[in-house]
Motif scaffolding. Sequence first.
Motif, PDB file in Angstrom:
ATOM      1  N   HIS A 343       0.834  -1.196   0.000  1.00  0.00           N
ATOM      2  CA  HIS A 343       0.000   0.000   0.000  1.00  0.00           C
ATOM      3  C   HIS A 343       0.877   1.257   0.000  1.00  0.00           C
ATOM      4  O   HIS A 343       0.608   2.220  -0.740  1.00  0.00           O
ATOM      5  N   ASP A 344       1.922   1.258   0.816  1.00  0.00           N
ATOM      6  CA  ASP A 344       2.843   2.395   0.858  1.00  0.00           C
ATOM      7  C   ASP A 344       3.567   2.567  -0.482  1.00  0.00           C
ATOM      8  O   ASP A 344       3.720   3.690  -0.981  1.00  0.00           O
ATOM      9  N   LYS A 345       4.008   1.457  -1.053  1.00  0.00           N
ATOM     10  CA  LYS A 345       4.731   1.538  -2.325  1.00  0.00           C
ATOM     11  C   LYS A 345       3.825   2.036  -3.449  1.00  0.00           C
ATOM     12  O   LYS A 345       4.265   2.802  -4.317  1.00  0.00           O
ATOM     13  N   ALA A 346       2.576   1.612  -3.437  1.00  0.00           N
ATOM     14  CA  ALA A 346       1.638   2.099  -4.448  1.00  0.00           C
ATOM     15  C   ALA A 346       1.447   3.607  -4.306  1.00  0.00           C
ATOM     16  O   ALA A 346       1.370   4.338  -5.306  1.00  0.00           O
ATOM     17  N   PHE A 347       1.382   4.079  -3.065  1.00  0.00           N
ATOM     18  CA  PHE A 347       1.247   5.522  -2.860  1.00  0.00           C
ATOM     19  C   PHE A 347       2.482   6.256  -3.353  1.00  0.00           C
ATOM     20  O   PHE A 347       2.372   7.336  -3.962  1.00  0.00           O
ATOM     21  N   LEU A 348       3.668   5.702  -3.116  1.00  0.00           N
ATOM     22  CA  LEU A 348       4.895   6.352  -3.574  1.00  0.00           C
ATOM     23  C   LEU A 348       4.930   6.450  -5.100  1.00  0.00           C
ATOM     24  O   LEU A 348       5.338   7.471  -5.661  1.00  0.00           O
ATOM     25  N   ALA A 363      -3.405  10.172  -3.438  1.00  0.00           N
ATOM     26  CA  ALA A 363      -3.939   9.134  -2.553  1.00  0.00           C
ATOM     27  C   ALA A 363      -4.978   8.275  -3.271  1.00  0.00           C
ATOM     28  O   ALA A 363      -4.970   7.038  -3.170  1.00  0.00           O
ATOM     29  N   GLU A 364      -5.875   8.915  -4.001  1.00  0.00           N
ATOM     30  CA  GLU A 364      -6.926   8.179  -4.709  1.00  0.00           C
ATOM     31  C   GLU A 364      -6.341   7.219  -5.742  1.00  0.00           C
ATOM     32  O   GLU A 364      -6.686   6.030  -5.769  1.00  0.00           O
ATOM     33  N   LEU A 365      -5.471   7.726  -6.602  1.00  0.00           N
ATOM     34  CA  LEU A 365      -4.913   6.876  -7.650  1.00  0.00           C
ATOM     35  C   LEU A 365      -3.919   5.869  -7.080  1.00  0.00           C
ATOM     36  O   LEU A 365      -3.689   4.812  -7.681  1.00  0.00           O
ATOM     37  N   GLY A 366      -3.323   6.180  -5.933  1.00  0.00           N
ATOM     38  CA  GLY A 366      -2.462   5.203  -5.272  1.00  0.00           C
ATOM     39  C   GLY A 366      -3.247   3.985  -4.822  1.00  0.00           C
ATOM     40  O   GLY A 366      -2.770   2.845  -4.925  1.00  0.00           O
ATOM     41  N   ASP A 367      -4.464   4.197  -4.336  1.00  0.00           N
ATOM     42  CA  ASP A 367      -5.302   3.067  -3.929  1.00  0.00           C
ATOM     43  C   ASP A 367      -5.714   2.227  -5.136  1.00  0.00           C
ATOM     44  O   ASP A 367      -5.814   0.995  -5.054  1.00  0.00           O
ATOM     45  N   VAL A 368      -5.953   2.886  -6.262  1.00  0.00           N
ATOM     46  CA  VAL A 368      -6.284   2.136  -7.485  1.00  0.00           C
ATOM     47  C   VAL A 368      -5.113   1.249  -7.890  1.00  0.00           C
ATOM     48  O   VAL A 368      -5.287   0.067  -8.230  1.00  0.00           O
ATOM     49  N   LEU A 369      -3.909   1.802  -7.846  1.00  0.00           N
ATOM     50  CA  LEU A 369      -2.730   1.009  -8.194  1.00  0.00           C
ATOM     51  C   LEU A 369      -2.524  -0.121  -7.200  1.00  0.00           C
ATOM     52  O   LEU A 369      -2.117  -1.233  -7.583  1.00  0.00           O
ATOM     53  N   PHE A 370      -2.816   0.130  -5.935  1.00  0.00           N
ATOM     54  CA  PHE A 370      -2.667  -0.906  -4.912  1.00  0.00           C
ATOM     55  C   PHE A 370      -3.529  -2.127  -5.217  1.00  0.00           C
ATOM     56  O   PHE A 370      -3.081  -3.277  -5.108  1.00  0.00           O
ATOM     57  N   THR A 371      -4.768  -1.909  -5.632  1.00  0.00           N
ATOM     58  CA  THR A 371      -5.636  -3.050  -5.943  1.00  0.00           C
ATOM     59  C   THR A 371      -5.090  -3.846  -7.123  1.00  0.00           C
ATOM     60  O   THR A 371      -5.188  -5.085  -7.153  1.00  0.00           O
ATOM     61  N   PHE A 388      -9.582   3.882   6.603  1.00  0.00           N
ATOM     62  CA  PHE A 388      -8.937   4.852   7.486  1.00  0.00           C
ATOM     63  C   PHE A 388      -7.608   4.266   7.952  1.00  0.00           C
ATOM     64  O   PHE A 388      -7.381   4.017   9.136  1.00  0.00           O
ATOM     65  N   GLY A 389      -6.733   4.022   6.981  1.00  0.00           N
ATOM     66  CA  GLY A 389      -5.435   3.426   7.286  1.00  0.00           C
ATOM     67  C   GLY A 389      -4.422   4.469   7.701  1.00  0.00           C
ATOM     68  O   GLY A 389      -4.683   5.327   8.547  1.00  0.00           O
ATOM     69  N   THR A 390      -3.262   4.409   7.080  1.00  0.00           N
ATOM     70  CA  THR A 390      -2.180   5.318   7.425  1.00  0.00           C
ATOM     71  C   THR A 390      -2.609   6.762   7.211  1.00  0.00           C
ATOM     72  O   THR A 390      -3.196   7.107   6.192  1.00  0.00           O
ATOM     73  N   SER A 391      -2.297   7.618   8.182  1.00  0.00           N
ATOM     74  CA  SER A 391      -2.670   9.023   8.074  1.00  0.00           C
ATOM     75  C   SER A 391      -1.864   9.700   6.969  1.00  0.00           C
ATOM     76  O   SER A 391      -0.774   9.252   6.603  1.00  0.00           O
ATOM     77  N   SER A 392      -2.413  10.804   6.479  1.00  0.00           N
ATOM     78  CA  SER A 392      -1.709  11.540   5.429  1.00  0.00           C
ATOM     79  C   SER A 392      -0.379  12.075   5.939  1.00  0.00           C
ATOM     80  O   SER A 392       0.606  12.123   5.197  1.00  0.00           O
ATOM     81  N   ALA A 393      -0.326  12.459   7.215  1.00  0.00           N
ATOM     82  CA  ALA A 393       0.929  12.984   7.771  1.00  0.00           C
ATOM     83  C   ALA A 393       2.026  11.930   7.749  1.00  0.00           C
ATOM     84  O   ALA A 393       3.178  12.215   7.397  1.00  0.00           O
TER      85      ALA A 393
END
Length: 754
Positions: A343-348, A363-371, A388-393
């Motif tokens: 999930h973190d790598k997809a966000f990166l 964040a939105e497109l990172g979740d799409v890539l994660f799936t 409500f996983g990892t916070s944006s901070a």
Amino acid sequence: MSHPQHTERPADRAAAEPAAEPNDQPGLATTEQDADESPDTAPEHAWDSRRDLLRHTPGFFLGPSARFGGSMVAGDQHGVSGGQVFGDVILGGSKIEYRFGEDSEERSGEIPSTEVEAMAARFIRPASEPADATVEPEQDAFGAALRHLTEHRVVILSGSAETGRRTAALMLLRAAGTTKYRALDPSLPPGRLAGELRAGWGHVLPDYTADAERPLREHHVRALSERLHADDGHLVVVVGPHPSVHGSFPPVPWQPPAPTVFIRGRLLRKEIGADEIERLLALEPVRAMTEHPRPMAELAWFSGQLADFSQGRITLEQLSALGHHAAEQQVRTWFDGDECSIHDKAFLVSLAAFDDAPYPLAAELGDVLFTLLQKIENPHHPAGIPVFGTSSARRIDLARADRYQEPEETEWGPVLQTKIQFRDRLTAPALLREVWNGHPSARPALVSWLRSMAQDPRPLVRTRAAFVSAVLAQTDLASTMALLIQPWAAGRQFRARLAAANALALTQHLGTPHISRILHDWCTSENHQLRRTSVRGYALIGDSFPEQAIAALIEAVHALDRRGGPPAEQGEELDEIAQSAAAVLLAVGQRPAQENGLPGATALWTDLVPLARTGLLRGFVLRTVVHACGPTDSSRGTGRPLLLDLFAQADPAPGTPGALLRQSLAALWRTLLNDPSYSGAGLNVMRQWATATAADPDAEAALAELLQMLAVSTEDVKRLDYLLEHLPRTTGAPPFDAARLRSALLRPTPPQSA
């Protein structure tokens, strides 16, 4: 022209919506509907495509200091060797052995005092900069933490792992008078910490996880403080930047020294003179390295390399390449280990695509890539996204990025957005190349992700899909063309073809070879979609090689003439070619003088004049003129048409290039107004130009001069005078007085010579 993605000024629609004049013919529509396309994907005007590409591409990518072509150092071509240098490694480690098993196992280990003293010799306090002389020692991050440690014998130091927080913790213990040091097991529960303390020792609890599941509460800290006071000990608890700590013992944030402060301090300790240090800090590679906060370990490593450069052991070229090396190493730490989840790598990866863009998109497109990645790693289980996983901070801290607010341009105007950007501008391309080349098993997911982005209704998302493809094409042109760009180019949907054109344009900007050849080959291809993609590509980057671009577009017109076909279809394709030619001509005309702007535009416009005689080439030239009249210069706040501005900037003195340009534009205008099929569109443009000059005296003067050059015959004068006399009034527009233009039209024309 009007289309769903853009709101245009009237002058921008000059070529698309000819006035209902008696001699107006329906042949100039700039927006055609493909039989296989729905209205919401109708092609936009070529100039709009160019504008959106410039608007939505990351700023660092298009800036002069971020040009990749010829300067981007990839792989290990930097000539610098070395292993992993990130985290707290270079600042010194501890030789700690843990034995796991029974509850009686040892849960701490000694840190040799010699190791701590070696760290002290390299440690730079945040307020050691001469410019910070007004800052009292106890007011900086180190001083505040030391005061808390002295008073309570325990302090919670919070900060990112890359800030050198562990070294700072040991330096705090040393400054508090400790001579013996122990490292505690970070897996200890909060209630067990007091039992592990030893009398007279300084303790550091590194990388302690104080989250919602294991918070540090007030009674824990008070028990530690009580025990340490009784045993004459000290404790520094090192936690992350967003710990869960309750009670009256808040964490003390650790702020490391600024990059320039740190490097200056390290070089002084290497006995390099102050004047030489200032010279080194002024170098462009050093300024790029110190522009944003960086890991202390990375700065320590760079300081050593800078000292080597000062002593002649490495060259300036090698020094310049170190920034790329650092970015590549950081990316490998994210993707080669297990510290980051999928999930973190997809966000990166998503952040690399949406660097300098709104955070919600990343964040939105990172979740799409994660799936998509989850389907590859675990195909038999559906991907579950923690809502409500990892916070944006925490995500932003992991990515070494900054969040900020900035207006984002939309078709309705600027809108304030929360945006995110890697601190190091080299991170995004380095990350994308690492994922594509270093982890090929992720390619199917990445390809599917980019293909879906290319069909997104948001222009920003589509542009970023092209940006990612361009970075990938620079390092692997064959695969990127086969998997992404060519399928887009041959697609039936306009958005797919635009994604291909954008990708080729940005790939050309990177300096990747063979792009002009690809565009040329496609321009006369038998495949209708490839031709349209190539034509749109010329609109985007044809001003980089304008002579070749216009020649290729003329060749496309000849090929279109040879193929023949239904007049309507032929007219639509001809219109696209003319749009692209107009975009190239306008872009060249906007170049500054030192980039051959006006002379280059003069040669191109002059070469069009003899083509406007007969056949399909005549239609191409006249359509090009009409399309070039629409775009305006919004930077002036007056909406001055770009082509009229080019006419105004041209020197009218006989024998100059400016006079030749004016004569060529006037000749094309006369041809346009005297052609039964196009005169209606020309008069419509003239009507809008006249209205646009209401609040722009300079533009009005230029238009008056053009009108004089157009009034060759009595019929010309009558027609233009009638047009000016019956100009429509626009509600809310500045009052327009047509009398001045009519007076100029009727004034005798002075003799001119090109």
